[in-house]
Design an enzyme around this catalytic site. Sequence first.
Site, mmCIF file in Angstrom:
data_model
loop_
_atom_site.group_PDB
_atom_site.id
_atom_site.type_symbol
_atom_site.label_atom_id
_atom_site.label_comp_id
_atom_site.label_asym_id
_atom_site.label_seq_id
_atom_site.Cartn_x
_atom_site.Cartn_y
_atom_site.Cartn_z
ATOM 1 N N LEU A 59 0.822 -1.047 -0.124
ATOM 2 C CA LEU A 59 -0.118 0.044 -0.032
ATOM 3 C C LEU A 59 0.876 1.041 0.011
ATOM 4 C CD1 LEU A 59 -3.283 0.282 1.559
ATOM 5 C CD2 LEU A 59 -2.138 2.232 1.562
ATOM 6 N N LYS A 61 4.353 1.481 -1.084
ATOM 7 C CA LYS A 61 5.289 1.124 -1.450
ATOM 8 C C LYS A 61 6.664 1.769 -1.591
ATOM 9 C CE LYS A 61 2.950 -1.750 -5.199
ATOM 10 N NZ LYS A 61 3.564 -3.127 -5.106
ATOM 11 N N SER A 170 5.524 -12.663 -4.680
ATOM 12 C CA SER A 170 4.403 -11.776 -5.567
ATOM 13 C C SER A 170 4.398 -12.480 -7.006
ATOM 14 C CB SER A 170 5.220 -10.292 -5.855
ATOM 15 O OG SER A 170 4.647 -9.794 -7.006
ATOM 16 N N LYS A 212 7.960 -13.952 3.297
ATOM 17 C CA LYS A 212 6.629 -13.723 2.819
ATOM 18 C C LYS A 212 6.264 -14.941 1.780
ATOM 19 C CE LYS A 212 2.821 -10.524 1.727
ATOM 20 N NZ LYS A 212 2.403 -9.206 1.699
ATOM 21 N N GLY A 263 -8.228 -9.951 -1.059
ATOM 22 C CA GLY A 263 -9.455 -9.795 -0.407
ATOM 23 C C GLY A 263 -10.228 -11.226 -0.206
ATOM 24 N N GLY A 292 -7.430 -11.570 3.045
ATOM 25 C CA GLY A 292 -8.654 -11.660 3.210
ATOM 26 C C GLY A 292 -9.351 -11.295 4.493
#
Length: 334
Positions: A59, A61, A170, A212, A263, A292
């Site tokens: 959000l 970056k 990513s 991550k 989400g 989510g």
Amino acid sequence: MLYRLLRPLLFSLNPETAHRLTLKSADWFAGLTGTAVPPKPVRVMGIEFPNPVGLAAGLDKNAEHIDAMAALGFGFVEVGTVTPRPQPGNPKPRLFRLPQAEAIINRFGFNNVGVDAFLANVARAKWRGILGINIGKNFDTPLDKAADDYVFCLEKVYTAATYVTVNISSPNTKGLRGLQEKTELDALLGRIAATRERLADQHGRRVPLTLKVAPDLDDVQIADIAAAVRTHRMDAVIATNTSTSRDGVEGLQHATEQGGLSGAPIRARATRVLAALATALGGEIPLIGAGGILSGADAQEKFAAGASLVQLYTGLIYRGPALVGECAEAAREG
Ligand SMILES: Cc1cc2nc3c(=O)[nH]c(=O)nc-3n(C[C@H](O)[C@H](O)[C@H](O)COP(=O)(O)O)c2cc1C
């Protein structure tokens, strides 16, 4: 309440414009108000968090809005992904809303100002809370040289970060997720862990490292990741990043756009990976749940599955900043 009124206006704009506008106005409002979020101190990775609800990477970056994000009441803020050199990311449009599913698809591709300008932004922030810095590789760095990019970024951000996240999940950087495979992961984490030990000696502080991972992992991949994070003494795992699956959004406008889905539709998928990691790691290494979370109950699901901390992104777009307090309250209720 205010966000409920603003949302239709923001959703009438192109998503990337709305995103930029929201962050700009957040900077402005941050000076005026702080958001009251109930305290729920937790100790994770040797760090005392005022509450277990954080901002997920992507959000902010370029680390341009740290003070504004902190003013929303987050217990910690993760900025990035940052790469060694600046890069523009993929051509626009590259951000899509799927409102019926409370979801987003993005294929930004690590657009960022590069680690030097990023660190200048971090230095300008006034906030002194828990700052995670999320690092990645440039899109044009060959995969067999990826470790050089992570080591370069780790050295650069080491003293500015409370913890550093190694992002190998990513879907928008070609081949990046291949770094989650056993041999590649072992080699990458070996280099990163050795660099961290050297930096810890040099600076007299051992900065925690988190890894991550994606929500699209099978049981064998999860077992391999658990083994690798143990071997290389990572301090936490963030489960998860966005998904390449389209389960739950089939037939909706934009559902076939390339990129990572986030989400509501990825919640269960992300929680499955989180729970499997919790089982595989047996409480030895803490977990950070993301994917989510659109309500306090969703955050509670992550805690119940083994998360010590949670992170939000897409939920903020659909529910607004009140979601931070709602999740912190849910953590207090346990
Ligand atoms: C527009 C967008 C950009 C993102 N950029 C990044 C990024 O740069 N690095 C990263 O690690 N995760 C990035 N993410 C993933 C989020 O941090 C988070 O892991 C994921 O969206 C799942 O959480 P959510 O369902 O609450 O959004 C991005 C997500 C979105 C929606």
